[in-house]
Design an enzyme around this catalytic site. Structure first.
Site, PDB file in Angstrom:
ATOM      1  N   SER A   1       1.091   7.243  -4.337  1.00 49.90           N
ATOM      2  CA  SER A   1       1.140   6.390  -3.164  1.00 49.90           C
ATOM      3  C   SER A   1       0.533   5.050  -3.526  1.00 49.90           C
ATOM      4  CB  SER A   1       0.372   7.055  -2.018  1.00 49.90           C
ATOM      5  OG  SER A   1      -0.528   6.139  -1.445  1.00 49.90           O
ATOM      6  N   LYS A   2       1.027   4.016  -2.850  1.00 46.70           N
ATOM      7  CA  LYS A   2       0.532   2.674  -3.177  1.00 46.70           C
ATOM      8  C   LYS A   2      -0.955   2.583  -2.903  1.00 46.70           C
ATOM      9  CE  LYS A   2       4.935   0.480  -2.889  1.00 46.70           C
ATOM     10  NZ  LYS A   2       5.933  -0.159  -2.098  1.00 46.70           N
ATOM     11  N   ARG A   3      -1.458   3.520  -2.106  1.00 49.06           N
ATOM     12  CA  ARG A   3      -2.889   3.484  -1.801  1.00 49.06           C
ATOM     13  C   ARG A   3      -3.739   4.245  -2.825  1.00 49.06           C
ATOM     14  NH1 ARG A   3      -0.063   3.407   2.681  1.00 49.06           N
ATOM     15  NH2 ARG A   3       0.281   5.647   2.635  1.00 49.06           N
ATOM     16  N   ASP A   4      -3.085   4.876  -3.797  1.00 50.10           N
ATOM     17  CA  ASP A   4      -3.796   5.621  -4.842  1.00 50.10           C
ATOM     18  C   ASP A   4      -4.570   4.628  -5.719  1.00 50.10           C
ATOM     19  OD1 ASP A   4      -4.063   8.249  -5.692  1.00 50.10           O
ATOM     20  OD2 ASP A   4      -1.879   8.491  -5.843  1.00 50.10           O
TER      21      ASP A   4
END
Ligand code: GLU
Length: 447
Positions: free
Chosen positions: A216-219
């Site tokens: 995820s881009k939030r990783d």
């Protein structure tokens, strides 16, 4: 076989992400392997999500990776325009056609002026398609509600515009991320409504993190934007190589490949169904292999960028070349040269147990003392240092291992390493003599 035409159709909502890059790359590889065309189309109909510079970043980093389109918004082509917002008339014509044939209907808003257009989903129909990756897939029309094809601002939705464009641009194959599988039945309905033949679809496997979860881009602990890798000194060919292995494998099982080899080998029956792990260690490994292919001149120039950026003073071009030749084998990405440089020039000095044992057991104290005497009178250039070490051989009456090992151990603390004269000239006279003194004192005190 019909001409292969594929497209990469990013929405300009952000920077080029590893997942997008994989989609672009697989389409590019499929096109080039089959002598086909690779098209870039910008899907900018979700106006609120578009970001300034999004399109530019996509195009710039694709080009950095060596993924060059045959047709695109910038270069044009005979199927243009290649930005959806420039094609609104086209979509509206097709939406009107569906309305006039009763296959779609208007849905008025409260102001009774604006309306959206919904597609009328056929009753009790089964849609099937053969996915290039997953084989035959089936969907029931009862699971899909009538859906909006044109919003009340007149702009088409993705699932509608994409079909019109893929058809008009004569796209033969659509390779895209697995998240689009559920969109495919909606798109097939539109193809059927116009009696057009759909392209062949292929939905690629998820890219997952080390916990097996979708990346995820939030990783935060996984860098996911191509720009970040460029900045750190990953090579475009290494990124191309690594990304090609996210859901594909070479029939030869080789993993270090150049772009032209991958194009040659890229066969769609090697596309994997299993999620692909975004393995950063593997990426570093692949990058280090590609760095090793560079000749000294090239890699020196490459490293210079990073050293200069970190304000490390480059004493001379030959000093720089020596430095890179000493450190390059350990380099896994460009900016790492800074860390290696700092490790190399650190003040504290540590002799490994094994190395210390060697100089004790072989009575190397005299050799080390002779080394000190020689180096005191030597100008610190690698050639002259090499001669000085030879002289030590004569004065201490030792040769081979009994000469080189103590010289290396007393100055670097290690038993192995790159060319010692080059290392010593880089370390400089003061530091080298200081280390030799420390070694002598330690041996004399039998510590
Ligand atoms: N604009 C869509 C996306 O960015 C493209 C999907 C497709 O390839 O059909 O996900």
């Amino acid at each position: 076989m019909e001409k292969v035409r594929v497209r990469y159709a990013p929405s300009p909502t952000g920077l080029l992400h590893i997942g997008n890059a994989r989609t672009a790359l697989f389409n590019y590889l499929y096109a080039k392997h089959n002598n086909g065309d690779f098209v870039i189309r910008i899907e900018d109909t979700d106006v609120l999500r578009n970001v300034e510079g999004g399109e530019e970043s996509q195009l710039r980093y694709l080009s950095w990776l060596g993924i060059n389109p045959d047709e695109s918004p910038n270069q044009g082509g005979k199927y243009g325009p290649y930005r959806q917002l420039q094609r609104l008339d086209i979509y509206s014509k097709y939406a009107d056609d569906l309305l006039s044939r009763g296959l779609a209907y208007k849905e008025y808003r409260d102001d009774s002026e604006h309306f959206a257009i919904r597609f009328k989903v056929p009753k009790d129909k089964t849609f099937t398609f053969k996915d290039m990756v997953r084989g035959e897939l089936r969907f029931e029309s009862k699971d899909v509600e009538d859906w909006i094809i044109v919003k009340d601002n007149g702009i088409p939705t993705y699932n509608f515009a994409v079909v019109i464009d893929d058809h008009m641009m004569e796209i033969s194959h659509v390779l895209r991320g697995e998240e689009h599988i559920t969109n495919t039945p909606k798109q097939i309905m539109i193809y059927e409504a116009f009696e057009w033949i759909p392209p062949t679809f292929g939905h690629m496997t998820l890219i997952v993190n080390e916990h097996g979860k979708k990346l995820s881009k939030r990783d935060g602990n996984v860098m996911q934007f191509i720009s970040q890798y460029e900045e750190l000194g990953y090579l475009p060919n290494a990124m191309f190589n690594f990304i090609s292995l996210l859901g594909w494998s070479s029939p030869t099982n080789e993993e270090i490949l150049e772009p032209n080899q991958i194009i040659e080998l890229f066969n769609d029956d090697r596309l994997s169904k299993a999620p692909s792990f975004f393995d950063q260690d593997k990426l570093r490994f692949i990058n280090s292999k590609h760095l090793k292919k560079m000749d000294l001149e090239e890699i020196t120039l490459f490293c210079k960028k990073f050293l200069t950026k970190a304000n490390i003073k480059i004493k001379s071009e030959s000093w720089l070349r020596d430095l890179v030749s000493v450190l390059r084998d350990r380099l896994t990405y460009g900016a790492e040269i800074i860390k290696l440089y700092e490790e190399f020039f650190h003040e504290d000095f540590f002799i490994s147990d094994e190395a210390y044992q060697f100089i004790v057991e072989n009575d190397c104290l005299n050799t080390i003392k002779a080394l000190k005497e020689e180096l005191i009178k030597t100008v610190f250039e690698s050639q002259l240092i090499e001669e000085a070490i030879k002289n030590v051989g004569l004065s201490a009456n030792v040769k081979g291992k009994l000469l080189f090992m103590p010289a290396r151990i007393a100055t670097t603390g290690d038993m192995h390493g790159p060319s010692l004269p080059i290392q010593l000239s880089l370390l400089g006279k003061d530091l080298v003599l200081k280390r030799i003194n420390e070694t002598i004192i330690r041996m004399e005190n039998k510590q």
